[in-house]
Every structure is written in C-alpha cells, then in structure tokens.
Design a protein around this motif. Structure first.
Motif, PDB file in Angstrom:
ATOM      1  N   TYR A  40       8.858  -2.385  14.082  1.00  0.00           N
ATOM      2  CA  TYR A  40       9.125  -0.965  14.262  1.00  0.00           C
ATOM      3  C   TYR A  40      10.095  -0.825  15.440  1.00  0.00           C
ATOM      4  CZ  TYR A  40       5.148   0.425  11.349  1.00  0.00           C
ATOM      5  OH  TYR A  40       4.293   0.632  10.309  1.00  0.00           O
ATOM      6  N   PRO A  41      10.816   0.283  15.534  1.00  0.00           N
ATOM      7  CA  PRO A  41      11.590   0.524  16.761  1.00  0.00           C
ATOM      8  C   PRO A  41      10.615   0.626  17.946  1.00  0.00           C
ATOM      9  CG  PRO A  41      12.315   1.982  14.995  1.00  0.00           C
ATOM     10  CD  PRO A  41      11.050   1.309  14.518  1.00  0.00           C
ATOM     11  N   LEU A  42      10.931  -0.068  19.026  1.00  0.00           N
ATOM     12  CA  LEU A  42      10.049  -0.111  20.188  1.00  0.00           C
ATOM     13  C   LEU A  42      10.597   0.747  21.315  1.00  0.00           C
ATOM     14  CD1 LEU A  42       9.433  -3.985  20.295  1.00  0.00           C
ATOM     15  CD2 LEU A  42       8.145  -2.249  19.035  1.00  0.00           C
ATOM     16  N   THR A  43       9.710   1.473  21.973  1.00  0.00           N
ATOM     17  CA  THR A  43      10.123   2.248  23.138  1.00  0.00           C
ATOM     18  C   THR A  43      10.089   1.345  24.374  1.00  0.00           C
ATOM     19  OG1 THR A  43       7.883   2.941  23.742  1.00  0.00           O
ATOM     20  CG2 THR A  43       9.087   4.326  22.136  1.00  0.00           C
ATOM     21  N   ARG A  44      10.770   1.780  25.403  1.00  0.00           N
ATOM     22  CA  ARG A  44      10.744   1.044  26.667  1.00  0.00           C
ATOM     23  C   ARG A  44       9.312   0.936  27.193  1.00  0.00           C
ATOM     24  NH1 ARG A  44      14.000   3.758  31.243  1.00  0.00           N
ATOM     25  NH2 ARG A  44      12.207   5.088  31.040  1.00  0.00           N
ATOM     26  N   ASN A  45       8.530   2.017  27.065  1.00  0.00           N
ATOM     27  CA  ASN A  45       7.135   1.996  27.533  1.00  0.00           C
ATOM     28  C   ASN A  45       6.289   0.993  26.760  1.00  0.00           C
ATOM     29  OD1 ASN A  45       7.616   3.891  29.504  1.00  0.00           O
ATOM     30  ND2 ASN A  45       6.832   5.617  28.303  1.00  0.00           N
ATOM     31  N   GLU A  46       6.512   0.888  25.435  1.00  0.00           N
ATOM     32  CA  GLU A  46       5.764  -0.089  24.634  1.00  0.00           C
ATOM     33  C   GLU A  46       6.097  -1.515  25.059  1.00  0.00           C
ATOM     34  OE1 GLU A  46       5.203   2.240  20.371  1.00  0.00           O
ATOM     35  OE2 GLU A  46       7.150   1.339  20.848  1.00  0.00           O
ATOM     36  N   ILE A  47       7.364  -1.765  25.304  1.00  0.00           N
ATOM     37  CA  ILE A  47       7.785  -3.103  25.729  1.00  0.00           C
ATOM     38  C   ILE A  47       7.188  -3.430  27.097  1.00  0.00           C
ATOM     39  CG2 ILE A  47       9.784  -4.485  26.457  1.00  0.00           C
ATOM     40  CD1 ILE A  47      11.366  -3.070  24.169  1.00  0.00           C
ATOM     41  N   GLU A  48       7.246  -2.489  28.031  1.00  0.00           N
ATOM     42  CA  GLU A  48       6.689  -2.720  29.364  1.00  0.00           C
ATOM     43  C   GLU A  48       5.182  -2.928  29.309  1.00  0.00           C
ATOM     44  OE1 GLU A  48       8.133   0.464  31.858  1.00  0.00           O
ATOM     45  OE2 GLU A  48      10.206  -0.246  31.687  1.00  0.00           O
ATOM     46  N   TRP A  49       4.489  -2.135  28.490  1.00  0.00           N
ATOM     47  CA  TRP A  49       3.041  -2.289  28.304  1.00  0.00           C
ATOM     48  C   TRP A  49       2.714  -3.694  27.812  1.00  0.00           C
ATOM     49  CZ3 TRP A  49       1.137  -3.082  23.250  1.00  0.00           C
ATOM     50  CH2 TRP A  49      -0.244  -3.171  23.154  1.00  0.00           C
ATOM     51  N   TYR A  50       3.481  -4.153  26.840  1.00  0.00           N
ATOM     52  CA  TYR A  50       3.230  -5.471  26.253  1.00  0.00           C
ATOM     53  C   TYR A  50       3.508  -6.593  27.254  1.00  0.00           C
ATOM     54  CZ  TYR A  50       3.079  -9.205  22.806  1.00  0.00           C
ATOM     55  OH  TYR A  50       2.748 -10.343  22.112  1.00  0.00           O
ATOM     56  N   ILE A  51       4.579  -6.472  27.997  1.00  0.00           N
ATOM     57  CA  ILE A  51       4.901  -7.488  29.004  1.00  0.00           C
ATOM     58  C   ILE A  51       3.804  -7.541  30.069  1.00  0.00           C
ATOM     59  CG2 ILE A  51       6.522  -8.105  30.846  1.00  0.00           C
ATOM     60  CD1 ILE A  51       8.759  -7.059  28.933  1.00  0.00           C
ATOM     61  N   LYS A  52       3.303  -6.384  30.472  1.00  0.00           N
ATOM     62  CA  LYS A  52       2.233  -6.334  31.480  1.00  0.00           C
ATOM     63  C   LYS A  52       0.949  -7.003  30.980  1.00  0.00           C
ATOM     64  CE  LYS A  52       3.771  -2.338  34.050  1.00  0.00           C
ATOM     65  NZ  LYS A  52       3.615  -0.894  34.284  1.00  0.00           N
ATOM     66  N   SER A  53       0.758  -7.062  29.661  1.00  0.00           N
ATOM     67  CA  SER A  53      -0.433  -7.710  29.105  1.00  0.00           C
ATOM     68  C   SER A  53      -0.409  -9.218  29.346  1.00  0.00           C
ATOM     69  CB  SER A  53      -0.532  -7.439  27.595  1.00  0.00           C
ATOM     70  OG  SER A  53       0.381  -8.270  26.876  1.00  0.00           O
ATOM     71  N   GLY A  54       0.781  -9.775  29.589  1.00  0.00           N
ATOM     72  CA  GLY A  54       0.921 -11.210  29.800  1.00  0.00           C
ATOM     73  C   GLY A  54       1.048 -12.017  28.513  1.00  0.00           C
ATOM     74  N   GLU A  55       0.868 -11.382  27.381  1.00  0.00           N
ATOM     75  CA  GLU A  55       0.874 -12.103  26.103  1.00  0.00           C
ATOM     76  C   GLU A  55       2.216 -12.735  25.710  1.00  0.00           C
ATOM     77  OE1 GLU A  55      -1.693 -10.772  22.636  1.00  0.00           O
ATOM     78  OE2 GLU A  55       0.320 -10.386  21.849  1.00  0.00           O
ATOM     79  N   PRO A  56       3.356 -12.145  26.066  1.00  0.00           N
ATOM     80  CA  PRO A  56       4.625 -12.689  25.566  1.00  0.00           C
ATOM     81  C   PRO A  56       5.023 -14.054  26.107  1.00  0.00           C
ATOM     82  CG  PRO A  56       4.936 -10.454  26.405  1.00  0.00           C
ATOM     83  CD  PRO A  56       3.559 -10.880  26.774  1.00  0.00           C
ATOM     84  N   PHE A  57       4.430 -14.508  27.200  1.00  0.00           N
ATOM     85  CA  PHE A  57       5.027 -15.598  27.959  1.00  0.00           C
ATOM     86  C   PHE A  57       4.874 -16.996  27.385  1.00  0.00           C
ATOM     87  CE2 PHE A  57       4.623 -12.057  30.882  1.00  0.00           C
ATOM     88  CZ  PHE A  57       5.963 -11.892  31.157  1.00  0.00           C
ATOM     89  N   ASP A  58       3.989 -17.217  26.459  1.00  0.00           N
ATOM     90  CA  ASP A  58       3.906 -18.563  25.878  1.00  0.00           C
ATOM     91  C   ASP A  58       4.187 -18.526  24.376  1.00  0.00           C
ATOM     92  OD1 ASP A  58       1.551 -17.352  25.040  1.00  0.00           O
ATOM     93  OD2 ASP A  58       0.352 -19.175  25.234  1.00  0.00           O
ATOM     94  N   LYS A  59       4.996 -17.545  23.973  1.00  0.00           N
ATOM     95  CA  LYS A  59       5.248 -17.359  22.556  1.00  0.00           C
ATOM     96  C   LYS A  59       6.741 -17.227  22.261  1.00  0.00           C
ATOM     97  CE  LYS A  59       0.746 -15.320  22.079  1.00  0.00           C
ATOM     98  NZ  LYS A  59       0.355 -15.679  23.423  1.00  0.00           N
ATOM     99  N   ALA A  60       7.168 -17.907  21.208  1.00  0.00           N
ATOM    100  CA  ALA A  60       8.561 -17.807  20.769  1.00  0.00           C
ATOM    101  C   ALA A  60       8.882 -16.363  20.423  1.00  0.00           C
ATOM    102  CB  ALA A  60       8.794 -18.698  19.551  1.00  0.00           C
ATOM    103  N   GLY A  61      10.038 -15.891  20.878  1.00  0.00           N
ATOM    104  CA  GLY A  61      10.437 -14.513  20.599  1.00  0.00           C
ATOM    105  C   GLY A  61       9.695 -13.489  21.427  1.00  0.00           C
ATOM    106  N   ALA A  62       8.841 -13.950  22.324  1.00  0.00           N
ATOM    107  CA  ALA A  62       8.106 -13.098  23.268  1.00  0.00           C
ATOM    108  C   ALA A  62       7.039 -12.219  22.624  1.00  0.00           C
ATOM    109  CB  ALA A  62       9.067 -12.237  24.107  1.00  0.00           C
ATOM    110  N   TYR A  63       6.493 -12.655  21.469  1.00  0.00           N
ATOM    111  CA  TYR A  63       5.377 -11.895  20.899  1.00  0.00           C
ATOM    112  C   TYR A  63       4.460 -12.798  20.091  1.00  0.00           C
ATOM    113  CZ  TYR A  63       7.391 -11.872  16.172  1.00  0.00           C
ATOM    114  OH  TYR A  63       7.873 -12.240  14.934  1.00  0.00           O
TER     115      TYR A  63
END
Length: 189
Positions: A126-149
């Motif tokens: 889906y189109p992502l908002t800046r707030n959704e991206i920041e929320w997800y990054i703050k969760s810590g989940e993107p950091f060990d995954k290809a493509g950051a998710y």
C-alpha cells in the motif's frame, strides 16, 4: 529421519523447518558473503546461498548442508538488510505503493551432489505515510530483514497483495525446499 545442517541463524528459517518436522542443527556460516559482478537478482541470491552452504559444508563434508539467502529487488536495485534507520526509511519509501520482487535462493550441499535454486514472489505495498514508516522503524523490526520489512510481523500491515509463495518472502520457499531435501534422503518425521 536423517538430520542436516542449516547454515543460517535466521529464526524464521529455523521456525519453518521445525514446522515441517525436520531434524537439523544450526551451524551458521561465518564467511562474509560477496558477489563480485553485477548479476540478475536470481543469480545474485543463489550465489549468496551457495557461499553460505559451501562455507559450512567445508567443515562438515560428510553431512548435508542447506544455505539460504533472501533479497528484495525493486526495478533492478537489490535491497539487502538496512544498515541504519535512514537506510530502512529509504528502502520503505522506495517500496511504498509499488510491486517489488522477493527472491530467496537455496543451496544444498552433500558429499554426492549440490542442488541450488531460487524462488520469486511479487509483493505489492500500500502507499505508506511518513508516520507509518517511522512507526515501523521504531518497532526495530526492519533491521534484520531484506528490504527492511518482515511479512510475518508488523510489516504485514504494508502488504496489499502477494503473487507467489508467502514462505519465499519469509525467507525459505518451503514446499520447494522440502522437495529438494527429499532428493538428499531427508524427509519430515
């Protein structure tokens, strides 16, 4: 049931193989993965999987060793694991509202043969908002995954649809891998 060695520390790959009632031990590759020349994504990911499997197999030459690697490809650009929050933000912004491809390469080594293959799945965000991206990054989940998710975690919130194998996006095309392992006399219990 014959055990094998998984040349990966990925908890997702371990979980999927356990789900299939396979007997294995984890002995991760310590080799730095490198692909020298520019390659198509499927060749790139198979080279990475081969490097992992071969590195561990050199230490356990009498065993069957499975290596795997996953990348995200967007318009010819290969996205690995993000190196920082800014890198994760760049990747997620790039994937927002578009269809990209996830490739997982698998390589199985034994004393008798080597089998290497890949699987590809199209993922539409889906189109992502800046707030959704920041929320997800703050969760810590993107950091060990290809493509950051991670599709199996909070990253599922971004996915509008997939075409292909869900497990390929998770990090291991499960049905293809089980069938390949059968040719090495390894079957679920």
């Amino acid at each position: 049931m014959k055990p094998f060695i998984l040349a990966s520390r990925s908890p997702r790959r371990q979980e999927l193989l356990e789900q299939m009632k396979l007997s294995f031990i984890v002995e991760a590759s310590e080799k730095e993965e490198k692909v020298v020349e520019p390659l198509p994504p499927q060749e790139f990911v198979m080279q990475l999987a081969k490097q992992k499997a071969e590195d561990v197999w050199r230490r356990y030459k009498k065993e069957v060793v499975l290596g795997a690697d996953t990348i995200v490809s967007n318009r010819g650009s290969i996205l690995g694991k993000p190196t920082s929050a800014e890198d994760a933000k760049r990747m997620l912004t790039q994937l927002s509202g578009i269809t990209h491809q996830v490739y997982t390469g698998v390589s199985i080594y034994s004393p008798d043969k080597v089998k290497t293959f890949f699987d590809k799945t199209d993922v539409t965000f889906y189109p992502l908002t800046r707030n959704e991206i920041e929320w997800y990054i703050k969760s810590g989940e993107p950091f060990d995954k290809a493509g950051a998710y991670g599709i199996q975690g909070l990253g599922a919130y971004f996915v509008q649809r997939i075409e292909g194998d869900y497990y390929t996006v998770m990090g291991l095309p499960l049905a293809k891998t089980i069938r390949a392992l059968q040719s090495f006399s390894i079957t679920p219990s």
